[in-house]
Motif scaffolding. Structure first.
Motif, PDB file in Angstrom:
ATOM      1  N   SER A 138      10.020  -0.696  -9.687  1.00 27.43           N
ATOM      2  CA  SER A 138       9.032  -1.005 -10.727  1.00 27.43           C
ATOM      3  C   SER A 138       7.778  -1.647 -10.154  1.00 27.43           C
ATOM      4  N   ASP A 139       7.916  -2.349  -9.031  1.00 28.30           N
ATOM      5  CA  ASP A 139       6.761  -2.975  -8.397  1.00 28.30           C
ATOM      6  C   ASP A 139       5.854  -1.961  -7.711  1.00 28.30           C
ATOM      7  N   LEU A 140       6.354  -0.755  -7.527  1.00 29.90           N
ATOM      8  CA  LEU A 140       5.617   0.272  -6.791  1.00 29.90           C
ATOM      9  C   LEU A 140       4.991   1.306  -7.715  1.00 29.90           C
ATOM     10  N   GLU A 141       5.144   1.124  -9.010  1.00 29.19           N
ATOM     11  CA  GLU A 141       4.647   2.103  -9.960  1.00 29.19           C
ATOM     12  C   GLU A 141       3.123   2.057 -10.069  1.00 29.19           C
ATOM     13  N   PHE A 142       2.558   3.200 -10.421  1.00 32.10           N
ATOM     14  CA  PHE A 142       1.123   3.296 -10.695  1.00 32.10           C
ATOM     15  C   PHE A 142       0.916   4.231 -11.874  1.00 32.10           C
ATOM     16  N   MET A 143      -0.275   4.230 -12.433  1.00 34.81           N
ATOM     17  CA  MET A 143      -0.591   5.099 -13.553  1.00 34.81           C
ATOM     18  C   MET A 143      -0.845   6.513 -13.045  1.00 34.81           C
ATOM     19  N   THR A 144      -0.003   7.431 -13.434  1.00 37.78           N
ATOM     20  CA  THR A 144      -0.102   8.801 -12.950  1.00 37.78           C
ATOM     21  C   THR A 144      -1.075   9.602 -13.811  1.00 37.78           C
ATOM     22  N   ALA A 145      -1.331  10.832 -13.399  1.00 38.25           N
ATOM     23  CA  ALA A 145      -2.236  11.699 -14.147  1.00 38.25           C
ATOM     24  C   ALA A 145      -1.702  12.009 -15.536  1.00 38.25           C
ATOM     25  N   SER A 146      -0.397  11.896 -15.743  1.00 35.29           N
ATOM     26  CA  SER A 146       0.198  12.121 -17.064  1.00 35.29           C
ATOM     27  C   SER A 146       0.140  10.879 -17.938  1.00 35.29           C
ATOM     28  N   LEU A 147      -0.562   9.836 -17.467  1.00 32.20           N
ATOM     29  CA  LEU A 147      -0.762   8.584 -18.195  1.00 32.20           C
ATOM     30  C   LEU A 147       0.548   7.847 -18.452  1.00 32.20           C
ATOM     31  N   GLN A 148       1.417   7.885 -17.464  1.00 30.17           N
ATOM     32  CA  GLN A 148       2.657   7.135 -17.477  1.00 30.17           C
ATOM     33  C   GLN A 148       2.775   6.365 -16.164  1.00 30.17           C
ATOM     34  N   PHE A 149       3.310   5.135 -16.241  1.00 32.42           N
ATOM     35  CA  PHE A 149       3.580   4.402 -15.012  1.00 32.42           C
ATOM     36  C   PHE A 149       4.813   4.996 -14.342  1.00 32.42           C
ATOM     37  N   ALA A 150       4.687   5.292 -13.057  1.00 29.60           N
ATOM     38  CA  ALA A 150       5.814   5.855 -12.307  1.00 29.60           C
ATOM     39  C   ALA A 150       5.612   5.570 -10.823  1.00 29.60           C
ATOM     40  N   ALA A 151       6.720   5.513 -10.115  1.00 28.03           N
ATOM     41  CA  ALA A 151       6.678   5.408  -8.651  1.00 28.03           C
ATOM     42  C   ALA A 151       7.057   6.758  -8.060  1.00 28.03           C
ATOM     43  N   GLU A 152       6.563   7.005  -6.866  1.00 26.15           N
ATOM     44  CA  GLU A 152       6.875   8.249  -6.180  1.00 26.15           C
ATOM     45  C   GLU A 152       7.510   7.935  -4.830  1.00 26.15           C
ATOM     46  N   PRO A 153       8.529   8.678  -4.444  1.00 25.35           N
ATOM     47  CA  PRO A 153       9.158   8.437  -3.139  1.00 25.35           C
ATOM     48  C   PRO A 153       8.141   8.559  -2.008  1.00 25.35           C
ATOM     49  N   GLY A 154       8.351   7.783  -0.960  1.00 29.49           N
ATOM     50  CA  GLY A 154       7.464   7.847   0.187  1.00 29.49           C
ATOM     51  C   GLY A 154       7.387   6.520   0.914  1.00 29.49           C
ATOM     52  N   HIS A 157       0.853  -1.180   0.000  1.00 27.72           N
ATOM     53  CA  HIS A 157       0.000   0.000   0.000  1.00 27.72           C
ATOM     54  C   HIS A 157       0.889   1.230   0.000  1.00 27.72           C
ATOM     55  N   ASP A 158       0.650   2.097  -0.964  1.00 24.91           N
ATOM     56  CA  ASP A 158       1.365   3.371  -1.074  1.00 24.91           C
ATOM     57  C   ASP A 158       0.613   4.382  -0.220  1.00 24.91           C
ATOM     58  N   ARG A 159       1.250   4.821   0.879  1.00 28.38           N
ATOM     59  CA  ARG A 159       0.514   5.648   1.852  1.00 28.38           C
ATOM     60  C   ARG A 159       0.099   7.005   1.311  1.00 28.38           C
ATOM     61  N   VAL A 160       0.985   7.673   0.579  1.00 27.29           N
ATOM     62  CA  VAL A 160       0.692   9.016   0.069  1.00 27.29           C
ATOM     63  C   VAL A 160       1.171   9.088  -1.378  1.00 27.29           C
ATOM     64  N   ALA A 161       0.279   9.486  -2.277  1.00 21.55           N
ATOM     65  CA  ALA A 161       0.645   9.564  -3.691  1.00 21.55           C
ATOM     66  C   ALA A 161      -0.135  10.686  -4.360  1.00 21.55           C
ATOM     67  N   SER A 162       0.284  11.052  -5.556  1.00 21.72           N
ATOM     68  CA  SER A 162      -0.369  12.142  -6.279  1.00 21.72           C
ATOM     69  C   SER A 162      -1.755  11.760  -6.767  1.00 21.72           C
ATOM     70  N   LEU A 163      -2.038  10.466  -6.849  1.00 22.52           N
ATOM     71  CA  LEU A 163      -3.386   9.961  -7.072  1.00 22.52           C
ATOM     72  C   LEU A 163      -3.678   8.946  -5.976  1.00 22.52           C
ATOM     73  N   THR A 164      -4.898   8.948  -5.457  1.00 22.16           N
ATOM     74  CA  THR A 164      -5.219   8.018  -4.376  1.00 22.16           C
ATOM     75  C   THR A 164      -5.011   6.582  -4.831  1.00 22.16           C
ATOM     76  N   GLN A 165      -4.494   5.756  -3.917  1.00 21.10           N
ATOM     77  CA  GLN A 165      -4.067   4.407  -4.255  1.00 21.10           C
ATOM     78  C   GLN A 165      -4.923   3.345  -3.568  1.00 21.10           C
ATOM     79  N   PRO A 166      -4.909   2.117  -4.100  1.00 21.85           N
ATOM     80  CA  PRO A 166      -5.671   1.036  -3.462  1.00 21.85           C
ATOM     81  C   PRO A 166      -5.225   0.791  -2.028  1.00 21.85           C
ATOM     82  N   VAL A 167      -6.156   0.328  -1.208  1.00 17.89           N
ATOM     83  CA  VAL A 167      -5.808   0.023   0.180  1.00 17.89           C
ATOM     84  C   VAL A 167      -4.809  -1.119   0.259  1.00 17.89           C
ATOM     85  N   ARG A 168      -4.853  -2.019  -0.718  1.00 16.98           N
ATOM     86  CA  ARG A 168      -3.831  -3.049  -0.898  1.00 16.98           C
ATOM     87  C   ARG A 168      -3.760  -3.402  -2.375  1.00 16.98           C
ATOM     88  N   ALA A 169      -2.595  -3.858  -2.803  1.00 17.95           N
ATOM     89  CA  ALA A 169      -2.419  -4.316  -4.178  1.00 17.95           C
ATOM     90  C   ALA A 169      -1.513  -5.535  -4.180  1.00 17.95           C
TER      91      ALA A 169
END
Length: 758
Positions: free
Chosen positions: A720-736, A684-696
């Motif tokens: 790469s396992d932590l990446e998600f689809m961002t608002a720019s329509l690219q898969f990326a991970a964010e520090p946190g 679970h990604d605690r804080v991200a630029s788009l809200t994330q699933p409670v678990r994945a």
């Protein structure tokens, strides 16, 4: 040298069309064998008339060899044998689907290669969804095995049987991620999770196609339905899918990409629209994403008449407009409607469709036929000897039995009621216990019904005369019948334990079988209450093509098994588990809700601003009647051991941007029986630029545990396992910060955390 030159000479000399086609095909083979000089496919395209090109883009059901279960609506294109043969000779058909039989296939192929204008071979296709004569568990059931290798092996076995009767192409696997259990086509897919679905998509493609597409046993895969058909609103068949593009790309497209990366060279467009644009006329989907972003070089075939249905969508004015919109969007082959034959010549003449667009579609079709080796050997997979030897082989039946038992999920086992003794007095009750026609399950087009093993047969074989087995239907699937309840009660009262087989009939799941209420039908619920009232312990064996909302005695039974539709060897597979010859290993690929009204319900939902995290009810995201938990969560499944998970451990507090961390946990079997456990990794990604699933879900591992044994299971996580689809329509991970669990299900486990650093 152009292939047309010798043909023209022969034509001027009055030589037959058969001879001309033979010369043309010989030229194609020689050019392909030489591997140099002019491209034979390009030569073909350059010399084809627009009518011939339209024919290479037109696929039809085979009315001459169909001997299976009807799975499509009646079409006005239904034709006689003579009409089909004439159209093949005229070059108006690229291939036929859902017809089987080597003799008939060879006859039609001979017409195509010897009498049609260019001698282009036909491609023969079929709906081989979960087996051919040997039926395997429905795909949703097989996903419950959490074993992609099993799916690879069953797809390989299905390909062996299907190619033995003359097929080259299957309209499978279905890789739609489906999160609303009201949708009937849940049965065809791999459940609600994108990660799990992607694993199974790749495995099935590799299984169907084998090591070489040219091999006699290779079956061209066709991942479907492109795209987001599993997101239809309200779980209603053929409905619209109204989802953000981030959800499309994060949830629904990855299984397709996994299938194409595994080598699939065809895909099928979906019936639904997305944001108002039907998939079959959706240039953004079929061209910009599929061909532009992903570099897909295979063909796109419409779903059954879906190009014609652009009219009913209100997206096209008439047949000509629908044809133009579909082919201009990137739909290469029209299935069943005949629109491309009817309208493409005039559309090219008027300029509404360019010849370049038609040529590119034809090129894709011919390249696929080339990849399958049909130009080298038009009679591949049309071997009369294989038709006799490669169906229902002993090893294939053994695989069906193995697949069935690995797909069964033990949902509940209070007091260790299971496994049962083979010497017990057992009442086997339920409408399907001897109904062979219900055993292949939905979307089984060519099953060998007579050899299906029923529950009654499976129990009798395992018990071997020990104990007693009393049987009663009790009710029909959806209606009671006179005396049924009394018969069932008498059987229960004379037993030590009741095995109550209830749920859906095969006809209640699959295409066009959406349900408002996903509970067990009332007639069977009444039966369950009457049996439970006898006071005898009850094992509920569910048969179903979706998650069910259980109520009453069906929910309260001390032991419950989810057995789905398991195919040819159902009775043996269920008996293997119920009597303890094998440990259950199945895990739910879909969440069981507490009530139908929770749908769509899935484990990896996003958090809300008012999540229900405590017993507090007011002003939280929840319904009045039920909590937000499922009755049985995604990933849930018990064994015959007593499994305990230790705390999740991470070997480093920080994961560097290009580094890796190991996550591990101890898993123990404190029971007295061997167990097979499926440990699952969630984040679970605690804080991200788009809200994330409670678990994945990010991984799973199978472990066998002897009584008293403890083993450590470990996984490796990278950025790469932590990446998600961002608002720019690219898969990326964010520090946190990230939470991580090694757990027996999507709600279990003791968490740990780590930080991703840039």
């Amino acid at each position: 040298m152009s292939l047309l030159n010798p043909t023209r000479r022969l034509l001027l000399q009055g030589v037959s069309a058969a001879a001309m086609a033979a010369v043309a095909l010989l030229g194609i083979r020689r050019a392909m064998a030489a591997g140099k000089g002019s491209d034979p496919i390009e030569d073909l395209i350059a010399n084809m008339s627009i009518e011939e090109k339209a024919g290479q883009l037109s696929l039809f059901g085979d009315p001459t060899r169909f001997h299976g279960t009807v799975v499509n609506p009646t079409s006005e294109q239904a034709a006689t044998r003579n009409r089909v043969y004439a159209d093949i000779a005229a070059g108006r058909i690229t291939g036929l689907f859902n017809g089987i039989g080597v003799a008939g296939g060879r006859e039609m192929q001979k017409i195509a290669v010897e009498k049609s204008p260019r001698g282009i071979p036909l491609i023969f296709a079929g709906d081989i969804i979960h087996g051919f004569k040997t039926t395997f568990p429905i795909p949703l059931a097989e996903a419950a095995s959490f074993d992609p290798d099993l799916a690879f092996r069953t797809a390989r076995a299905a390909a062996l049987e299907a190619t033995a009767v003359g097929l080259h192409w299957t309209f499978a696997p279905m890789v739609d991620v489906a999160r609303d259990q009201r949708w009937g086509r849940n049965a065809e897919g791999s459940g609600e999770d994108t990660f799990l679905g992607s694993q199974f998509a790749a495995a099935r493609v590799l299984g169907f196609q084998g090591s070489s597409l040219k091999d006699e046993t290779s079956l061209l895969a066709c991942p479907k339905h492109f795209a987001a058909y599993g997101a239809v609103q309200g779980g209603m068949e053929y409905n619209t899918a109204d989802i953000p593009e981030t959800t499309l790309r994060q949830t629904h497209l990855p299984p397709f990409k996994a299938a194409f990366d595994a080598g699939a060279l065809s895909t099928m467009s979906a019936f639904n629209d997305i944001a108002g644009v039907p998939a079959t006329g959706n240039h953004y989907l079929l061209t910009d994403i599929l061909r532009g972003e992903w570099g897909f070089r295979g063909l796109v075939v419409s779903d059954y008449t879906s190009e014609e249905e652009l009219i009913a969508h209100g997206f096209a004015a008439n047949g000509a407009d629908a044809t133009a919109r579909a082919i201009n969007a990137g739909c290469d082959v029209a299935m069943q409607s005949g629109l491309y034959n009817d309208y493409l010549p005039d559309l090219v003449k008027s300029g509404a469709v360019s010849m370049a667009t038609v040529d590119e579609a034809v090129r894709r079709v011919l390249r696929v036929k080339q990849a399958l080796g049909l130009f080298d050997n038009p009679y591949r997979s049309l071997d009369e000897d294989r038709e006799q030897t490669d169906l229902r082989k002993p090893e294939t039946l053994a695989l069906a039995r193995e697949a069935g038992r690995k797909s069964i999920v033990l949902l509940k086992n209070e007091g260790g009621l299971l496994p049962l003794s083979k010497s017990a007095r057992i009442a086997l009750i339920g409408p399907c216990i001897n109904d062979k026609y219900d055993y292949p399950g939905p979307w089984s087009v060519f099953p060998d019904v007579a050899t299906c093993v029923t529950m009654a047969e499976g129990f009798q074989a395992v018990m071997g005369g020990r104990g007693t087995l009393t049987m009663a239907r009790g009710s029909d699937y959806e209606l009671p019948y006179e005396g049924g309840i009394d018969e069932a009660v008498r059987a229960a009262e004379a037993s030590d334990v009741v095995v109550l087989v209830i749920g859906e009939s095969a006809g209640m799941s699959g295409e066009a079988q959406s349900r408002v209420d996903i509970g067990i039908p009332d007639a069977q619920l009444t039966l369950a209450e009457a049996v439970a009232a006898t006071g005898k312990p009850v094992v509920v064996v569910l048969r179903h093509g979706r998650a069910l909302a259980l109520t009453g005695a069906a929910k309260a039974a001390p032991a419950i098994l989810a057995t789905w539709f398991l195919g040819s060897e159902t009775g043996h597979s269920v008996a293997d588990i119920i009597f303890g010859d094998y440990a259950p290993q199945g895990r739910l690929p879909v969440s069981f809700p507490q009530a139908s009204g929770q749908e769509p319900y899935y484990y990896n939902h996003r958090a809300t601003g008012r999540p229900q995290t405590t017993a507090e009810k007011d002003y939280k995201a929840r319904y009045r009647e039920v909590t937000n938990e499922g009755l049985y969560p995604f990933g849930h499944g018990l064994t015959y051991g007593d499994i305990v998970y230790g705390t999740t451990m991470v070997d480093a507090a920080r994961l560097s941007w290009n580094g890796a961390v190991e996550v591990r946990a101890a898993v123990s079997n404190r029971g007295t029986r061997p167990a097979h456990e499926v440990a699952q990794l969630y984040i679970h990604d605690r804080v991200a630029s788009l809200t994330q699933p409670v678990r994945a879900l990010k991984g799973f591992s199978h472990i066998d545990l002897a009584p008293g044994e403890t083993r450590t299971v470990s996984f490796t996580l990278r950025r790469s396992d932590l990446e998600f689809m961002t608002a720019s329509l690219q898969f990326a991970a964010e520090p946190g910060l990230f939470d991580v669990w090694i757990a027996p299900s999507a709600v279990g486990g003791i968490s740990a955390s780590f930080e991703l650093t840039s």
